[in-house]
Enzyme design. Structure first.
Site, PDB file in Angstrom:
ATOM      1  N   TYR A 117     -39.615   3.772 -50.637  1.00 32.83           N
ATOM      2  CA  TYR A 117     -41.067   3.752 -50.222  1.00 32.83           C
ATOM      3  C   TYR A 117     -41.940   4.818 -50.725  1.00 32.83           C
ATOM      4  CZ  TYR A 117     -44.942   3.711 -47.100  1.00 32.83           C
ATOM      5  OH  TYR A 117     -46.048   3.632 -46.440  1.00 32.83           O
TER       6      TYR A 117
ATOM      7  N   TRP B  42     -46.062   5.321 -52.341  1.00 28.98           N
ATOM      8  CA  TRP B  42     -47.435   4.980 -52.775  1.00 28.98           C
ATOM      9  C   TRP B  42     -47.574   4.855 -54.410  1.00 28.98           C
ATOM     10  CZ3 TRP B  42     -53.156   4.591 -51.238  1.00 28.98           C
ATOM     11  CH2 TRP B  42     -53.142   4.190 -49.922  1.00 28.98           C
TER      12      TRP B  42
HETATM   13  N1  LIG Z   1     -46.522  13.595 -40.092  1.00 27.82           N
HETATM   14  C1  LIG Z   1     -47.026  12.626 -40.676  1.00 27.82           C
HETATM   15  N2  LIG Z   1     -46.358  11.924 -41.739  1.00 27.82           N
HETATM   16  C2  LIG Z   1     -46.671  11.030 -42.257  1.00 27.82           C
HETATM   17  C3  LIG Z   1     -47.904  10.484 -42.082  1.00 27.82           C
HETATM   18  C4  LIG Z   1     -48.713  10.991 -40.974  1.00 27.82           C
HETATM   19  O1  LIG Z   1     -49.806  10.382 -40.505  1.00 27.82           O
HETATM   20  N3  LIG Z   1     -48.196  12.031 -40.412  1.00 27.82           N
HETATM   21  N4  LIG Z   1     -48.499   9.126 -42.852  1.00 27.82           N
HETATM   22  C5  LIG Z   1     -47.648   8.424 -43.430  1.00 27.82           C
HETATM   23  C6  LIG Z   1     -48.009   7.394 -44.296  1.00 27.82           C
HETATM   24  S1  LIG Z   1     -49.149   6.315 -43.465  1.00 27.82           S
HETATM   25  C7  LIG Z   1     -47.651   7.245 -45.361  1.00 27.82           C
HETATM   26  S2  LIG Z   1     -48.293   5.960 -46.688  1.00 27.82           S
HETATM   27  C8  LIG Z   1     -46.615   8.175 -46.084  1.00 27.82           C
HETATM   28  C9  LIG Z   1     -46.962   8.519 -47.789  1.00 27.82           C
HETATM   29  O2  LIG Z   1     -45.771   8.941 -48.449  1.00 27.82           O
HETATM   30  P1  LIG Z   1     -45.383   8.737 -49.912  1.00 27.82           P
HETATM   31  O3  LIG Z   1     -46.300   7.486 -50.324  1.00 27.82           O
HETATM   32  O4  LIG Z   1     -44.214   8.954 -50.368  1.00 27.82           O
HETATM   33  O5  LIG Z   1     -46.527  10.193 -50.454  1.00 27.82           O
HETATM   34  P2  LIG Z   1     -47.191  10.326 -52.047  1.00 27.82           P
HETATM   35  O6  LIG Z   1     -47.628  11.701 -52.009  1.00 27.82           O
HETATM   36  O7  LIG Z   1     -48.186   9.444 -52.177  1.00 27.82           O
HETATM   37  O8  LIG Z   1     -45.796  10.032 -52.857  1.00 27.82           O
HETATM   38  C10 LIG Z   1     -45.844   9.220 -53.986  1.00 27.82           C
HETATM   39  C11 LIG Z   1     -45.008   9.948 -54.847  1.00 27.82           C
HETATM   40  O9  LIG Z   1     -44.812   8.936 -56.069  1.00 27.82           O
HETATM   41  C12 LIG Z   1     -45.066   9.906 -57.527  1.00 27.82           C
HETATM   42  N5  LIG Z   1     -45.643   8.902 -58.325  1.00 27.82           N
HETATM   43  C13 LIG Z   1     -46.869   8.756 -58.641  1.00 27.82           C
HETATM   44  N6  LIG Z   1     -47.073   7.796 -59.627  1.00 27.82           N
HETATM   45  C14 LIG Z   1     -45.690   7.529 -60.124  1.00 27.82           C
HETATM   46  C15 LIG Z   1     -45.130   6.956 -61.266  1.00 27.82           C
HETATM   47  O10 LIG Z   1     -45.855   6.198 -62.207  1.00 27.82           O
HETATM   48  N7  LIG Z   1     -43.900   6.972 -61.246  1.00 27.82           N
HETATM   49  C16 LIG Z   1     -43.053   7.793 -60.691  1.00 27.82           C
HETATM   50  N8  LIG Z   1     -41.728   7.758 -60.861  1.00 27.82           N
HETATM   51  N9  LIG Z   1     -43.482   8.449 -59.583  1.00 27.82           N
HETATM   52  C17 LIG Z   1     -44.681   8.414 -59.436  1.00 27.82           C
HETATM   53  C18 LIG Z   1     -45.860  10.869 -56.991  1.00 27.82           C
HETATM   54  O11 LIG Z   1     -45.934  12.232 -57.950  1.00 27.82           O
HETATM   55  C19 LIG Z   1     -45.605  11.128 -55.349  1.00 27.82           C
HETATM   56  O12 LIG Z   1     -44.714  12.306 -55.724  1.00 27.82           O
HETATM   57  O13 LIG Z   1     -46.638   9.264 -45.534  1.00 27.82           O
HETATM   58  C20 LIG Z   1     -46.437   9.056 -44.203  1.00 27.82           C
HETATM   59  N10 LIG Z   1     -46.088  10.373 -43.536  1.00 27.82           N
HETATM   60  N1  LIG Z   2     -58.307  11.264 -48.014  1.00 27.13           N
HETATM   61  C1  LIG Z   2     -57.157  10.357 -47.693  1.00 27.13           C
HETATM   62  N2  LIG Z   2     -57.407   9.094 -47.049  1.00 27.13           N
HETATM   63  C2  LIG Z   2     -56.338   8.376 -46.889  1.00 27.13           C
HETATM   64  C3  LIG Z   2     -54.950   8.825 -47.145  1.00 27.13           C
HETATM   65  C4  LIG Z   2     -54.704  10.069 -47.600  1.00 27.13           C
HETATM   66  O1  LIG Z   2     -53.541  10.586 -48.068  1.00 27.13           O
HETATM   67  N3  LIG Z   2     -55.857  10.966 -47.922  1.00 27.13           N
HETATM   68  N4  LIG Z   2     -53.702   7.978 -46.606  1.00 27.13           N
HETATM   69  C5  LIG Z   2     -54.143   6.694 -46.746  1.00 27.13           C
HETATM   70  C6  LIG Z   2     -53.066   5.981 -45.896  1.00 27.13           C
HETATM   71  S1  LIG Z   2     -51.645   5.784 -46.654  1.00 27.13           S
HETATM   72  C7  LIG Z   2     -53.161   5.420 -44.395  1.00 27.13           C
HETATM   73  S2  LIG Z   2     -51.796   4.632 -43.799  1.00 27.13           S
HETATM   74  C8  LIG Z   2     -54.239   5.677 -44.059  1.00 27.13           C
HETATM   75  C9  LIG Z   2     -54.163   6.082 -42.493  1.00 27.13           C
HETATM   76  O2  LIG Z   2     -55.166   5.959 -41.581  1.00 27.13           O
HETATM   77  P1  LIG Z   2     -55.234   6.427 -40.152  1.00 27.13           P
HETATM   78  O3  LIG Z   2     -53.831   6.090 -39.536  1.00 27.13           O
HETATM   79  O4  LIG Z   2     -56.322   6.088 -39.421  1.00 27.13           O
HETATM   80  O5  LIG Z   2     -55.523   8.104 -40.582  1.00 27.13           O
HETATM   81  P2  LIG Z   2     -55.287   9.462 -39.753  1.00 27.13           P
HETATM   82  O6  LIG Z   2     -55.869  10.451 -40.717  1.00 27.13           O
HETATM   83  O7  LIG Z   2     -53.630   9.626 -39.710  1.00 27.13           O
HETATM   84  O8  LIG Z   2     -55.957   9.319 -38.267  1.00 27.13           O
HETATM   85  C10 LIG Z   2     -57.416   9.103 -38.354  1.00 27.13           C
HETATM   86  C11 LIG Z   2     -57.805   9.846 -37.044  1.00 27.13           C
HETATM   87  O9  LIG Z   2     -57.242   9.310 -35.723  1.00 27.13           O
HETATM   88  C12 LIG Z   2     -56.987  10.491 -34.694  1.00 27.13           C
HETATM   89  N5  LIG Z   2     -55.904  10.040 -34.012  1.00 27.13           N
HETATM   90  C13 LIG Z   2     -54.779  10.872 -34.236  1.00 27.13           C
HETATM   91  N6  LIG Z   2     -54.000  10.539 -33.271  1.00 27.13           N
HETATM   92  C14 LIG Z   2     -54.788   9.844 -32.212  1.00 27.13           C
HETATM   93  C15 LIG Z   2     -54.747   9.217 -31.027  1.00 27.13           C
HETATM   94  O10 LIG Z   2     -53.479   9.287 -30.250  1.00 27.13           O
HETATM   95  N7  LIG Z   2     -56.017   8.782 -30.242  1.00 27.13           N
HETATM   96  C16 LIG Z   2     -57.110   8.710 -30.786  1.00 27.13           C
HETATM   97  N8  LIG Z   2     -57.989   8.062 -30.488  1.00 27.13           N
HETATM   98  N9  LIG Z   2     -57.277   9.296 -31.978  1.00 27.13           N
HETATM   99  C17 LIG Z   2     -56.095   9.835 -32.534  1.00 27.13           C
HETATM  100  C18 LIG Z   2     -57.046  11.650 -35.640  1.00 27.13           C
HETATM  101  O11 LIG Z   2     -57.983  12.655 -35.311  1.00 27.13           O
HETATM  102  C19 LIG Z   2     -57.246  11.227 -37.239  1.00 27.13           C
HETATM  103  O12 LIG Z   2     -58.203  12.146 -37.944  1.00 27.13           O
HETATM  104  O13 LIG Z   2     -55.144   6.660 -44.446  1.00 27.13           O
HETATM  105  C20 LIG Z   2     -55.661   6.484 -45.949  1.00 27.13           C
HETATM  106  N10 LIG Z   2     -56.645   7.139 -46.142  1.00 27.13           N
HETATM  107 MO   LIG Z   3     -49.826   4.960 -45.116  1.00 24.78          MO
END
Ligand SMILES: Nc1nc2c(c(=O)[nH]1)N[C@H]1C(S)=C(S)[C@@H](COP(=O)(O)OP(=O)(O)OC[C@H]3O[C@@H](n4cnc5c(=O)[nH]c(N)nc54)[C@H](O)[C@@H]3O)O[C@H]1N2
Ligand SMILES: Nc1nc2c(c(=O)[nH]1)N[C@H]1C(S)=C(S)[C@@H](COP(=O)(O)OP(=O)(O)OC[C@H]3O[C@@H](n4cnc5c(=O)[nH]c(N)nc54)[C@H](O)[C@@H]3O)O[C@H]1N2
Ligand SMILES: [Mo]
Length: 771
Positions: A111, A113
């Site tokens: 898993y 991005w």
């Molecule tokens: N506590 C908490 N944890 C969360 C979340 C949260 O809201 N709260 N959000 C979750 C969500 S929604 C997501 S999507 C995940 C994201 O989690 P990840 O998608 O695992 O996070 P990234 O940092 O984007 O990791 C991508 C990795 O791929 C590597 N990479 C990039 N390009 C390439 C390439 O071309 N080749 C190879 N081999 N590697 C590459 C980058 O260097 C990086 O280390 O985190 C989750 N974790």
């Molecule tokens: N700059 C930036 N943008 C991103 C990403 C990133 O890494 N960086 N990651 C991308 C990815 S993989 C994803 S999945 C999306 C995730 O998109 P979201 O899940 O929507 O993103 P978050 O920033 O986790 O949450 C948005 C807001 O929800 C509020 N929130 C948290 N818990 C609660 C709750 O229980 N109730 C209410 N009402 N509000 C709450 C928080 O204050 C937070 O700022 O973001 C994407 N966009």
């Molecule tokens: Mo995500």
């Protein structure tokens, strides 16, 4: 003056925007945003430093102590080896494990991005490589909206409503009077789109909506979740209690008789059973605004007023993905749909509900319904997959059974983990537990461009190129622009493209032709573009030839002929466009879910307290609800060592945002270094106070590189909040991530603040053969 300076410019794309890279003497010096982008992300300026960072993995590397079975600590030394030796090791390990234990001993869900660009998308490639090589254990759904992905099919017949196809902004601008945004509409989130962003248009649309007179309500513990120019009404809510506010509103509509009985009768199933819950007939507790206030902290008068205003004018309800990334995170989503059904506007322009308008680039942006240039991996012959967030459970409990969406399943016995394009030591919850689970496999193989925490927890690390070191085609189904991504520089160090590494391994394992299909890099680019072009041609859209596209660097799909409105066809003709639910309608109660008899997933939306929230017994010891939201200054963990992320840190630590009263009570002020802790672990952070944050709530963004103290006391010195989050499924129904249900306490850190070591490469021994 460098008279012999050689300058080139190359078009490229990142998840946070398109740009032109300026290359001087073989080095990226600048990334200039795409000329059509009205609001480019500042994150672009982290790219040059990251590409040439001392943290790049320069050569294939093998962890010292791997063969002796020494634990993976994240602080181990590595020995650099030649590509020949590394590829032999990897091929040998795959063969050994598959022969001894079969394909379900290989975990390759991988898993993450990865990077923009479809040909070189690392996660797609590792799954393709392992599927064609006999199979592997995959991961289902994602961390983003895992709960919704398995819940929505029971309610709406598919999960399309959560993937980003949402009612378009123009439809909102022309028709909506009141937009209630649960979780807000933070612009920080729309900086990013999975697969890339052409023009960052969300702010433009939001400004137009405001100018058209749409009234916005931001329901969130965090005021900054709505940009100032929206003049949004802020309703601070206790985290994880949105479902209670929605139930209170629903109860008002029902007792006032303001609910749309005709809509409920024609388009929905199971309202009566839900109504019995609202009135208290089924459980003795009427879900009045007073009942709701006591739980969610929103005054009863506000709840009543919001319900009545919603019924009096065209109202649109939207929720961020964050709401469902919580224990029992299914409930607010189901309740939101139910509330929209009671208001009766589903399927009408600018009314009804939608998800993720405030979560990511794409939802609400008008785009032709045409697939992006994506390529799916082939079917996995091992036919085994776990819900994505159950990885530590799987590693810790081989052969153990678990419930999931009506099934009882068994965890496989994993011997080898293969990861490319993801960072589990960023993304997973309870990282101290993951570190224990991570000792289970015999071998961990990781492809990475940088020495990330996951690379440092691997046995064999293969250096991967970045997007700027290869040719690709980038774009997504959520954005009208498709980009040629031109190779700008030669690979850094001995980095190789993931696709070439897999082709070489497939060669050693005897299936090179199946993997490559006889194509080289440019053949794949042509194929991906041709598929897009064929799809467009089926809609009578003529896209330029590949040659022209490649020379011009970008192609823009024409705008859609009309605004997309979620469930519009169903509204117009519910018989011809029956939903894929058993009733063919929106299921406000579900007999299927009832049949599963899960006490953590009842047959209709309901308030089920999460294991951790401000009303839980644990709050006596850990009185702050920690929200771990997406970072403003990076994409997850990507570019955390770079200058943009660094500028947001406090003494090199991730900031923790606190309400001023909560800080004062603990004798803390801005800039203090604190220890944030609970029973699972602790991390350091730098205090920043904010009166726009509800009392009792703390916020730390995700993404600071995990930096555990080597002494094994569960302390991360850098500020990765995933040492604090619980590793429990959302429910047995969906088994998503419950990251947002975390209680913590904060105290001043006493003593010398330990240095951050996550940005120093690991100790490396240079083997002679590698030179
Ligand atoms: N506590 C908490 N944890 C969360 C979340 C949260 O809201 N709260 N959000 C979750 C969500 S929604 C997501 S999507 C995940 C994201 O989690 P990840 O998608 O695992 O996070 P990234 O940092 O984007 O990791 C991508 C990795 O791929 C590597 N990479 C990039 N390009 C390439 C390439 O071309 N080749 C190879 N081999 N590697 C590459 C980058 O260097 C990086 O280390 O985190 C989750 N974790
Ligand atoms: N700059 C930036 N943008 C991103 C990403 C990133 O890494 N960086 N990651 C991308 C990815 S993989 C994803 S999945 C999306 C995730 O998109 P979201 O899940 O929507 O993103 P978050 O920033 O986790 O949450 C948005 C807001 O929800 C509020 N929130 C948290 N818990 C609660 C709750 O229980 N109730 C209410 N009402 N509000 C709450 C928080 O204050 C937070 O700022 O973001 C994407 N966009
Ligand atoms: Mo995500």
């Amino acid at each position: 003056m460098t008279p012999d300076k050689h300058t080139e410019r190359h078009v490229s794309l990142s998840h946070w925007g398109a740009f032109t890279a300026t290359v001087e003497n073989g080095r990226i010096v600048r990334c200039t945003p795409f000329s059509r982008d009205p609001a480019p992300s500042p994150m672009l300026s982290a790219i040059p430093e990251m590409v040439h960072s001392p943290l790049r993995v320069a050569r294939p590397s093998v962890r010292e102590g791997w063969r002796e079975g020494k634990p993976r600590t994240g602080h181990d030394a590595f020995r650099e080896v030649s590509w020949d030796e590394a590829l032999d090791l990897v091929a040998g390990e795959l063969t050994r494990v598959r022969q001894a234990h079969g394909p379900t001993a290989v975990f390759g869900g991988s898993y993450g991005w990865s990077s923009a660009g479809r040909v070189h998308h690392a996660r797609t490639l590792v799954r393709r490589f392992l599927a064609l090589g006999g199979g592997f254990v995959d991961q289902l759904a994602n961390y983003s909206f895992g709960a919704a992905q398995f819940l929505l099919p029971h309610i709406l017949g598919s999960f399309q409503a959560v993937t980003g196809r949402a009612t378009d902004w123009p439809s909102v601008i022309d028709n909506t009077k009141l937009m209630i945004a649960f979780g807000g509409l933070a612009l920080k989130n729309s900086q990013v789109g999975s697969g890339g962003v052409g023009a960052h248009d969300t702010e433009t649309w939001l400004r137009r909506a405001r100018a058209a007179g749409v009234r916005f309500v931001n329901v969130s513990p965090f005021k900054a979740d709505a940009p100032d120019f929206l003049d949004a009404e802020w309703i601070p809510i206790r985290p994880n209690t949105d479902v209670v506010l929605m139930l209170g509103m629903a109860q008002v509509l029902l007792s006032d008789g303001r609910h749309d009985t005709a809509f409920l009768a024609r388009y929905c199933a199971g309202f009566d059973r839900f109504a019995d819950y609202l009135t208290g007939k089924s459980d003795g507790t009427p879900k009045t605004p007073e009942w709701a206030e006591a739980i969610c902290g929103v005054p009863a008068a506000t709840i009543r007023d919001l319900a009545r205003r919603s019924a009096a004018m065209p109202t649109f309800l939207t929720a961020t993905w964050s709401l469902q990334r919580a224990h029992h995170g299914e409930q607010p989503y189901w309740a939101l749909i139910t509330l929209a059904a009671m208001l009766g506007g589903i399927g009408l322009p600018g009314q009804g509900f939608g998800f993720a308008h405030g979560s990511i680039h794409g939802p609400g942006l008008p785009r032709r319904a045409l697939p992006g240039p994506e390529i799916a991996p082939p079917l996995n012959p091992a036919k085994t997959a776990i819900p994505v967030a159950r990885i530590a459970d799987m590693l810790l409990d081989p052969g153990g059974t678990y419930a999931f969406n009506g099934q009882t399943l068994t965890y496989p016995d994993i011997r080898l983990v293969y990861w490319a394009g993801g960072n589990p030591f960023h993304h997973h919850q309870d990282l101290n537990r993951l570190q224990r689970a991570w000792q289970k496999p015999e071998t961990v193989i990781v492809h990475e461009s940088w020495w990330t925490p996951t690379a440092r927890h691997a046995d064999i690390v293969l250096p991967a190129t970045t997007t700027l070191e290869r040719n690709d085609v980038g774009g997504t189904s959520r954005d009208p622009f498709v980009f040629a991504m031109h190779k700008a520089i030669a690979p850094v160090g001995e980095a190789r493209n993931d696709i070439d590494v897999f082709a070489a391994l497939a060669g050693k394992l005897g299936y090179a032709d199946a993997f490559t299909e006889g194509r080289d890099e440019m053949d794949w680019c042509r194929l991906v573009y041709q598929r897009l072009r064929d799809g467009a041609a089926r809609q009578d859209i003529e896209l330029p030839s590949f040659q022209q596209f490649w020379a011009e660097g970008v192609v823009e799909l024409p705008p859609p002929e009309r605004d997309y409105v979620l469930l519009e066809e169903f509204r117009q003709d519910p018989e011809a466009h029956r939903l894929g639910t058993p009733s063919g309608r929106i299921e406000i109660s579900s007999a299927t879910v009832a049949g599963f008899a899960y006490d953590d997933a009842p047959p209709h939306p309901a308030w089920l307290p999460p294991a951790e929230w401000l009303g839980a017994p644990e709050a006596a010891r850990f009185p702050l609800h920690l929200i771990t939201n997406q970072p403003v200054r990076r994409l997850h963990s990507q570019t955390d060592p770079g200058p943009v992320s660094a500028a947001g840190k406090i003494l090199g630590r991730e900031p923790i945002r606190l309400n001023p009263a909560d800080a004062a009570r603990r004798g803390l002020t801005d800039g203090d270094i604190v220890r944030v802790y609970n029973a699972r672990g602790a991390c350091l952070a730098g205090v920043t106070t904010d009166s726009g944050l509800a009392a009792g709530v703390a916020i730390m963004a995700t993404g600071a590189w995990f930096d555990p103290v080597p002494t094994g006391e569960g302390l991360d010195v850098h500020g990765n909040p995933n040492v604090l989050t619980p590793d429990i499924g959302t429910s047995r129904l969906t088994q998503g991530s419950s990251a947002q249900s975390t209680l913590v306490e904060v105290e001043r850190f006493v003593g010398t603040v330990p240095p951050v070591r996550a940005f120093d490469p690991p100790p490396l021994a240079h083997a002679a053969a590698a030179v």
